[in-house]
Write a protein that holds these residues in place. Structure first.
Motif, short mmCIF file in Angstrom:
data_model
loop_
_atom_site.label_atom_id
_atom_site.label_comp_id
_atom_site.label_asym_id
_atom_site.label_seq_id
_atom_site.Cartn_x
_atom_site.Cartn_y
_atom_site.Cartn_z
N ASP A 11 0.73 -1.08 0.02
CA ASP A 11 -0.01 -0.05 0.02
C ASP A 11 0.99 1.31 -0.06
O ASP A 11 0.38 2.40 -0.48
CB ASP A 11 -1.04 0.05 1.14
N TYR A 12 2.04 1.22 0.41
CA TYR A 12 2.93 2.19 0.57
C TYR A 12 4.02 2.20 -0.66
O TYR A 12 4.58 3.37 -0.75
CB TYR A 12 4.00 2.18 1.79
N GLY A 13 4.02 1.25 -1.52
CA GLY A 13 4.88 1.49 -2.66
C GLY A 13 5.22 0.23 -2.97
O GLY A 13 4.90 -0.95 -2.45
N ARG A 14 6.06 0.11 -4.14
CA ARG A 14 6.70 -1.09 -4.50
C ARG A 14 8.23 -1.34 -4.22
O ARG A 14 9.02 -0.78 -4.95
CB ARG A 14 6.66 -1.33 -5.91
N PRO A 15 8.57 -2.18 -3.06
CA PRO A 15 9.99 -2.60 -2.68
C PRO A 15 10.87 -3.23 -3.74
O PRO A 15 10.16 -3.90 -4.63
CB PRO A 15 9.81 -3.24 -1.35
N ALA A 16 12.08 -2.77 -3.93
CA ALA A 16 12.94 -3.87 -4.68
C ALA A 16 12.99 -5.17 -4.33
O ALA A 16 13.20 -6.17 -5.17
CB ALA A 16 14.29 -3.13 -4.88
N SER A 17 13.03 -5.40 -2.68
CA SER A 17 12.97 -6.77 -2.18
C SER A 17 12.31 -6.82 -0.86
O SER A 17 12.53 -5.69 -0.29
CB SER A 17 14.50 -7.44 -2.39
N VAL A 18 11.90 -7.51 -0.46
CA VAL A 18 11.62 -8.20 0.90
C VAL A 18 12.00 -9.44 1.44
O VAL A 18 11.78 -10.38 0.79
CB VAL A 18 9.92 -7.87 0.99
N LYS A 19 12.70 -9.28 2.58
CA LYS A 19 13.10 -10.66 3.32
C LYS A 19 12.77 -10.52 4.68
O LYS A 19 11.92 -9.70 5.06
CB LYS A 19 14.54 -10.69 3.37
N LEU A 20 12.59 -11.79 5.33
CA LEU A 20 11.95 -12.03 6.72
C LEU A 20 12.94 -12.53 7.34
O LEU A 20 13.45 -13.51 7.17
CB LEU A 20 10.79 -12.67 6.48
N ALA A 21 13.04 -12.08 8.62
CA ALA A 21 13.90 -12.68 9.65
C ALA A 21 13.16 -12.72 11.15
O ALA A 21 12.53 -11.70 11.16
CB ALA A 21 15.16 -11.96 10.00
N VAL A 22 13.07 -13.85 11.44
CA VAL A 22 12.17 -14.02 12.83
C VAL A 22 13.05 -14.84 13.95
O VAL A 22 14.11 -15.53 13.65
CB VAL A 22 10.90 -14.96 12.39
N LEU A 23 12.61 -14.26 15.13
CA LEU A 23 13.17 -15.27 16.30
C LEU A 23 12.83 -16.66 16.49
O LEU A 23 13.81 -17.17 16.48
CB LEU A 23 12.81 -14.65 17.77
N VAL A 24 11.49 -16.93 16.31
CA VAL A 24 11.19 -18.37 16.19
C VAL A 24 10.16 -18.53 15.08
O VAL A 24 9.10 -17.71 14.78
CB VAL A 24 10.54 -18.59 17.59
N ASP A 25 10.49 -19.81 14.42
CA ASP A 25 9.58 -20.40 13.32
C ASP A 25 9.21 -21.37 13.97
O ASP A 25 9.64 -22.52 14.23
CB ASP A 25 10.38 -20.59 12.10
N ARG A 26 7.62 -21.62 14.34
CA ARG A 26 6.97 -22.37 15.01
C ARG A 26 6.35 -23.59 13.98
O ARG A 26 5.64 -24.35 14.40
CB ARG A 26 6.18 -22.26 16.07
N GLY A 27 6.61 -23.53 12.84
CA GLY A 27 5.98 -24.34 11.93
C GLY A 27 4.32 -23.91 11.69
O GLY A 27 4.11 -23.11 12.16
N GLY A 28 3.77 -25.07 11.43
CA GLY A 28 2.05 -24.82 11.21
C GLY A 28 1.65 -23.92 10.12
O GLY A 28 0.45 -23.26 10.39
N ARG A 29 2.37 -23.74 9.17
CA ARG A 29 2.16 -22.74 7.92
C ARG A 29 0.80 -23.16 7.30
O ARG A 29 0.61 -24.33 7.12
CB ARG A 29 3.35 -22.78 7.08
N GLU A 30 0.21 -22.03 6.92
CA GLU A 30 -1.20 -22.28 6.11
C GLU A 30 -1.05 -21.71 4.77
O GLU A 30 -1.87 -21.97 3.94
CB GLU A 30 -2.47 -21.75 7.06
#
Length: 177
Positions: free
Chosen positions: A116-135
């Motif tokens: 909604d704010y624009g079109r980024p060149a790239s987006v990555k994700l970093a998390v403390l915990v990945d608990r699985g259970g993806r939908e």
């Protein structure tokens, strides 16, 4: 990276933060002009702290999933859940930070908000915990830990008055997420 399947889950949030910091440094080495953006609220705490600890200029962004959630009618809009992006999103490299990655629905909503704010060149994700259970087909580029929790438990990051991080695990008989 830590993997825990224990029913009596004990995660050291501060130790995982140190691992996250190491992983984020690696991601930033690939694209130094990347902007840090934390997902409200735990991810926002992480992004602000990483911005300081990594001696990055300016301030980290904050992004809310509230307006694009598929359960907006039940959750509503929190006053603290306001998006603030102190940079032009167009053509920017963005590193989203979150505390816990679970179903992927929050990330889907956050991506809608970001675009909604624009079109980024790239987006990555970093998390403390990945608990699985993806939908949804969403994954982290870096996770400090991977844990397995039953659907009846929630894992949330809490921040003390001194800024120290800790995890809160709650069990609910009929938890639905």
């Amino acid at each position: 990276m830590t993997r825990t399947d224990s029913p009596s889950l004990a995660l050291d949030a501060e130790a995982l933060y140190a691992e996250l910091q190491r992983g984020v440094k690696g991601l930033l080495a690939q694209q130094p002009d990347t902007r840090l953006v934390g997902i409200t609220s735990g991810g926002a705490w992480l992004a602000a702290r990483l911005q300081r600890d990594l001696l990055r200029p300016g301030e980290a962004g904050v992004i809310s999933s509230a307006m694009h959630r598929d359960d907006f009618a039940q959750r509503g809009l929190a006053v603290s859940a306001q998006t603030r992006l102190p940079f032009d999103v167009n053509h920017a490299h963005v590193l989203l930070l979150d505390d816990v990655l679970y179903t992927g629905r929050t990330l889907r909503a956050v991506l809608n908000e970001l675009f909604d704010y624009g079109r980024p060149a790239s987006v990555k994700l970093a998390v403390l915990v990945d608990r699985g259970g993806r939908e949804l087909p969403i994954g982290a580029d870096f996770a400090a830990a991977r844990v397995a929790l039953p659907d009846t438990q929630s894992l949330e990051l809490a921040q003390g008055d001194d800024g120290r991080l800790r995890f809160v695990v709650e069990t609910q008989a009929d938890r639905k997420k």
